[in-house]
Design an enzyme around this catalytic site. Structure first.
Site, PDB file in Angstrom:
ATOM      1  N   ASP A   1       0.842  -1.185   0.000  1.00 35.65           N
ATOM      2  CA  ASP A   1       0.000   0.000   0.000  1.00 35.65           C
ATOM      3  C   ASP A   1       0.883   1.243   0.000  1.00 35.65           C
ATOM      4  O   ASP A   1       2.087   1.168   0.280  1.00 35.65           O
ATOM      5  CB  ASP A   1      -0.880   0.029   1.260  1.00 35.65           C
ATOM      6  CG  ASP A   1      -1.935  -1.071   1.251  1.00 35.65           C
ATOM      7  OD1 ASP A   1      -2.324  -1.489   0.148  1.00 35.65           O
ATOM      8  OD2 ASP A   1      -2.351  -1.495   2.329  1.00 35.65           O
TER       9      ASP A   1
ATOM     10  N   ASP B   1      -9.149  -6.143   2.372  1.00 31.60           N
ATOM     11  CA  ASP B   1      -7.836  -6.655   1.974  1.00 31.60           C
ATOM     12  C   ASP B   1      -7.633  -8.099   2.422  1.00 31.60           C
ATOM     13  O   ASP B   1      -6.654  -8.735   2.029  1.00 31.60           O
ATOM     14  CB  ASP B   1      -6.721  -5.791   2.581  1.00 31.60           C
ATOM     15  CG  ASP B   1      -6.604  -4.441   1.901  1.00 31.60           C
ATOM     16  OD1 ASP B   1      -6.845  -4.379   0.686  1.00 31.60           O
ATOM     17  OD2 ASP B   1      -6.267  -3.453   2.580  1.00 31.60           O
TER      18      ASP B   1
END
Length: 1098
Positions: free
Chosen positions: A458, A763
């Protein structure tokens, strides 16, 4: 050695993550020879226990569902049948004295049984709160914590007690070979006492027993320390913190400190820490599958306020009042009934179990042959001397010693410590990583991370600091930088108070952050970094402004969703109308808008030119590495509570440019990844220009890499993805599904070992799919953490690289240890076997002597002309025959009946050096920078490389030549004479053998580089183990000769022993100059070439 690798691939190959039960059972069945099953399999999954747990869990879930249905039926019947009685709960004197007015069991049953009738009887949630002395606004008083825990219990469930040190001692004593040796030692002591008397007769047996006890204690201490480390790490895994309101202020506490009456704040991804009742919230969806087994989420509201421990928040947010904790919750009772099934074993553990099994079979064969050869020699010699009909106690002692020698060969030959060395190394690495802000949840992740070829990371909070501030704002066609103290004055000069009021209303109403009061009466903003940045900006702007932001009421809230990439709130205005506020990704919000706010606060149509200008502003902000968000509103006359927020007709208020600086050290960490052959790919939901700017600053987006948006990526066919994926370095505006697709294809198409970072609930699939899932400790939800293998406690990308360094260190350290141990195995096996065989060759001498004697004696007559050793022969034929007999006799003179150069006690000491102490020394080496200058180990590569075989064979040959020379010609070469010459030479052989292992242990620190001393003197554990080994060796030789069958050596022979051992360093340097064909494919799958050799290899 192809057969060894093939056997390992066929029977001992295990995927690093989610192995099937079939694969787990296959390698277990292939392990046919185990010395200590309890110890060998202590750190592997208990499949039977796990299966029982799953059956029990399903049964409990079914019972829970049936109980709930039965209770609802009972409730329905009770409302129809007059006089139906419910179970009565009594409020005891203790409860009254504590100030409460409801029984703990009754309170717990209301929530667990979803007892709406009982809830109403007690006055709904408000009535319950009064009976447990809790208020929705202030929560409970901290001074009441102990009282509440005494009445209503603590938030812990009953756990299995930790294993004591003596249980590990008992496990170590379960070694089959050690048990046999103890029996042999006892027999030896009894027979010895009968034949040689006290105390001489018991020395051999007592020596073996003392050696066994030493081995057992050292092994138990090592295992016990490992268990403490794992226990500490396990406790860290269970540390979950939640937000509660106590004494009117919001606090962050451990779930274990939670008590009945606490007001808990729940948000997306949280695990519910206790049973409770819903107070208020927005769109709260609870996943109860862990309790009921049903996958459909449950909508929680004022009508259905029951929230159960162990469930997860799938969507929305809420406040909950705790009504039951610990063993009074259904989750607590469920967890306490489940026994530990253990964690899946790691691929290295399984592979080394295979190595230990194969070598163990070879060792068993050699031990059997050794015993057979010794026994055949003994029986033939006895038959030719005194006959097989006469037996003495000394004969029994000899046979026992033969058997003990054979069993000790098995002890040394079977490398039982190999799989356990992996556990030791992993425990050490996990402890160090914990100190470095990385919590490893699954053992396999630590070693697998060393093979990672791709990291999908990320952006926000991982590559950046996650300390966000609003840097720029666009409003009413004016773009302003808002860093500094004159923000309010600057904006007031370009926009009207009406526009400013509308902006503030949108900021304060449409936010998931909140301002809370701390214990010291200061105010703190809590929420996600983005929400905090915007709310702090709003508070800064607010000043003395009295806008309409204070005069509206929230009607409906749609929390931020990573799929929709926006959040929305519906508010009721004082004039009776309603207004939607929506905030989210710039491109998405702009598409929803057909109007904009002008400088006077009016809603005016949005022209195409203005739309283009707005998009240019967004791109401009993004190119400056700013995260962009838009805020818009829409007036509505009526609304449907069950419908989602509108997707068009909005009026654009402002664009925020939020600055989130790159973390210090990230650029160097990315550079280190590139040197290590690891590709870093950024996967983010941000604007592509923002993502590209950050990626370039970090060094991720290189000239040969590309940036792509999620929608474009999703539209590609599998063939197009095959060509595209190797080039992708940045994926912007991505959905969690895009990350999952990328990971799946990297693993499937390109056979990459992939690490993925994640923080949100959505996620979880990608974290579960990846070889290594890395959840963020600060920004991550509990759902993400539960799906992850490693929790990055500081959310820092540099920490991820540190995990990779330790992963490589674990793999390489185990290779070093295997190289060292296999060398000891080979030498010990060959020395003892060959010595037994050559001792057995004395049988040939006896037979040959008998034959020759039968030929020579008839030739012996009184008229003697030739002599040999004072024996006179008539002619040359008889003399030559006698000469040959004399040569044979001299050749085998060093082999006394039943002797072997290394006794049982000595071999047990050597076993401890190479097993427990060797593992501690080599398997705990810290990582060095050179480990990140080589490509990662690919899937399917041989664990025992050709380089390792070169070093093993070379060192083994050297040691065998040295020890063989000492055995066959040591007395002559060193001029050792006297009655104890055989004892001296055998002691010298033992001493030289040990020092060869000591120096080879140093040699094993580097498998390819000549300089083996680099970093050694900073590793105090390694230095300490070497020092202890040498010191104890001196004690054995000089002071424990009675038990260890040694004699003291003079200083010259000590120099010979140390000198012969130290030469192995020179041999190692020479071996490393011999080129071997690399096991690695020269073309790395990542596009990186292995580093060239050079001076750095020295």
């Amino acid at each position: 050695m192809e057969w060894l690798e093939k056997n390992l691939q066929d029977n001992f190959d295990l995927p690093p993550k989610h192995p099937s039960d079939e694969a787990l059972r296959r390698w277990r069945s292939a392990v046919s020879f185990v010395k200590n099953r309890r110890r060998r399999f202590r750190m592997v999954a208990d499949l039977d226990s796990r299966s029982q747990n799953e059956t029990k869990r399903r049964s409990l879930q079914e019972n829970f569902r049936n109980l709930r249905v039965a209770f609802f039926v009972h409730q329905a019947a009770a409302t129809l049948i007059d006089g139906a009685k419910n179970k009565e709960y009594r409020v005891t004197e203790d409860i009254r004295n504590a100030g409460f007015s409801i029984n703990p069991d009754e309170l717990a049953s209301i929530t667990s049984k979803h007892d709406v009738k009982a809830l109403r009887m007690h006055g709904e949630v408000d009535g319950i709160s009064k009976k447990i002395r809790s208020t929705f606004g202030r929560g409970i008083s901290v001074s009441d914590l102990e009282t509440r825990q005494g009445i209503y219990g603590v938030n812990r469930y009953t756990e299995k007690p930790a294993r004591s040190f003596w249980m590990f001692v008992w496990d170590a004593l379960q070694d089959m070979t050690l048990i046999i040796l103890m029996v042999c030692a006892l027999i030896s002591a009894v027979v010895g006492l009968a034949s040689e008397g006290f105390p001489k007769g018991m020395y051999d047996g007592l020596g073996i027993i003392l050696s066994i006890l030493l081995v057992v204690m050292v092994t138990a201490i090592s295992d016990y320390r490992q268990s403490l480390q794992f226990k500490e790490l396990d406790n860290e895994k269970k540390k979950i913190f939640i937000h509660v309101t106590r004494d009117g202020s919001r606090q962050k506490i451990s779930i274990y400190d939670l008590v009945v009456g606490d007001i808990v704040h729940l948000s997306i991804g949280d695990q519910v820490p206790a049973d409770g009742l819903y107070i208020h919230g927005y769109s709260l969806l609870i996943d109860e599958s862990s309790l009921t087994g049903e996958s459909d989420p449950v909508y929680i509201s004022q009508d259905k306020p029951f929230i159960l421990a162990g469930t997860k928040v799938q969507d929305g947010s809420a406040k909950m009042m705790v009504t039951a904790v610990g063993m009074r919750t259904e989750w607590g009772r469920l967890m306490s009934t489940l026994s530990e099934g253990g964690e899946d074993e790691t691929p290295l553990q399984v592979k080394l179990n295979g190595v230990a099994t194969i070598i163990g079979k070879i060792g068993l064969l050699f031990a059997t042959l050794t015993f057979v050869v010794l026994m055949v020699r003994f029986l033939i010699e006895k038959g030719l001397t005194v006959g097989l009909s006469k037996w003495y106690s000394t004969d029994a002692l000899t046979i026992v010693n033969y058997f003990a020698t054979a069993v000790t060969i098995i002890v040394v030959a079977v490398p039982e410590g190999l799989p356990l060395a992996v556990t030791l190394s992993l425990a050490f690495a996990m402890k160090k990583l914990m100190n470095d802000k990385a919590l490893v949840r699954h053992l396999s992740a630590c070693e697998t991370m060393g093979s990672a070829g791709t990291i999908c990371t990320d952006k926000t909070g991982t590559l950046t600091t996650n300390h966000m501030v609003v840097d720029k704002i666009w409003i009413s066609e004016v773009s302003k930088s808002v860093i500094g103290n004159n923000t309010l004055q600057d904006l007031n000069s370009v926009i009207s108070s009406t526009t400013l009021g509308l902006l503030l209303q949108g900021i304060f109403e449409n936010t998931s952050a909140e301002v809370v009061k701390e214990k010291d009466d200061t105010q703190t903003v809590l929420g996600t970094p983005t929400e905090r940045a915007i709310l702090e900006f709003g508070l800064k702007l607010q000043g003395g402004h009295n806008g309409e932001d204070m005069t509206c009421t929230k009607v409906k809230v749609e929390p931020f969703n990573s799929v929709k990439k926006k959040m929305a709130v519906l508010v009721s205005l004082p004039n009776g109308t309603h207004r939607w506020f929506s905030k989210g990704a710039s491109e998405i919000i702009v598409q929803m808008c057909d109007r904009m706010v002008d400088a006077d606060g009016n809603s005016v149509p949005l022209s195409e030119a203005q739309r283009k200008n707005i998009l240019d502003i967004i791109h401009s902000f993004a190119s400056d590495a700013l995260r962009t968000l838009c805020l818009a509103y829409k007036e509505v006359d009526d609304f449907n509570e069950n419908s989602d927020s509108p997707t068009d007709g909005f009026t654009l208020i402002s664009i925020f440019g939020i600055k989130d600086p790159v973390r210090p050290g990230v650029k160097d960490a990315v550079k280190a990844c590139m040197s290590a052959g690891i590709i870093v790919r950024m996967v983010t939901g941000d604007n592509i220009n923002t993502a590209k700017a950050i990626a370039k600053e970090c060094g991720i987006l290189t000239d040969d890499g590309i940036a792509i948006e999620g929608p474009d990526f999703r539209s590609k066919s599998p063939e197009e993805m095959r060509d595209l994926i190797p080039k992708i370095r940045v994926m912007a505006r991505s959905l969690p599904l895009d990350k999952h697709t990328l990971v799946t294809n990297l693993r499937g198409m390109f056979h990459e070992v992939v690490a993925v970072t994640g923080d949100g609930t959505n996620d979880a699939p990608a974290l579960h799919e990846a070889d290594i899932g890395l959840a963020m400790g600060i920004a991550g939800t509990e759902v993400a953490k539960e799906s992850a293998d490693v929790i990055v406690l500081d959310d820092n990308f540099t920490t991820i690289i540190n995990v990779a360094r330790w992963g490589r260190a674990v793999y390489i350290n185990i290779q070093k240890f295997v190289q060292f141990q296999l060398t000891v195995n080979i030498v010990a096996l060959v020395i003892n076997f060959v010595s037994a065989c050559i001792t057995g060759a004395g049988v040939i001498y006896i037979l040959f002597y008998s034959i020759c004697a039968s030929m020579v004696v008839p030739l012996v007559i009184p008229d003697i002309h030739y002599s040999v050793n004072n024996t006179f022969f008539l002619n040359e034929r008889a003399r030559d025959c006698a000469y040959f007999i004399d040569i044979v006799n001299n050749t085998f003179e060093f082999c006394s009946p039943g002797s072997a150069p290394l006794t049982a006690v000595q071999l047990l000491w050597v076993n401890m050096i190479m097993d427990t102490l060797g593992a501690l020394a080599l398997a705990t080496e810290p990582p060095n920078d050179d480990m990140m200058k080589r490509p990662p180990v690919r899937r399917g590569e041989n664990f025992i490389t050709k380089v390792m075989w070169r070093n093993i064979i070379g060192q083994s040959l050297y040691q065998l030549v040295v020890l063989g020379t000492l055995m066959f010609g040591g007395e002559q070469l060193l001029n050792i004479k006297g009655a104890d010459s055989k004892s001296v030479i055998n002691t010298l052989i033992f001493n030289s053998f040990v020092f060869c292992q000591v120096f080879n242990e140093i040699n094993s620190r580097e498998m390819q580089k000549i300089n083996v001393f680099r970093g050694m003197f900073s590793n105090w554990l390694f230095i300490g183990i070497i020092a202890v080994t040498v010191a104890f060796q001196v004690v054995i030789i000089e002071f424990l000769g009675t038990f260890a069958s040694t004699v003291p050596l003079n200083w010259q022979l000590w120099l010979v022993s140390v000198g012969l051992g130290s030469i192995s360093l020179i041999v190692g340097a020479i071996l490393k100059c011999i080129p071997v064909k690399s096991d690695e494919n020269p073309s790395s799958p990542n596009g990186y070439l292995p580093l060239s050799s050079g001076p750095d290899n020295i």
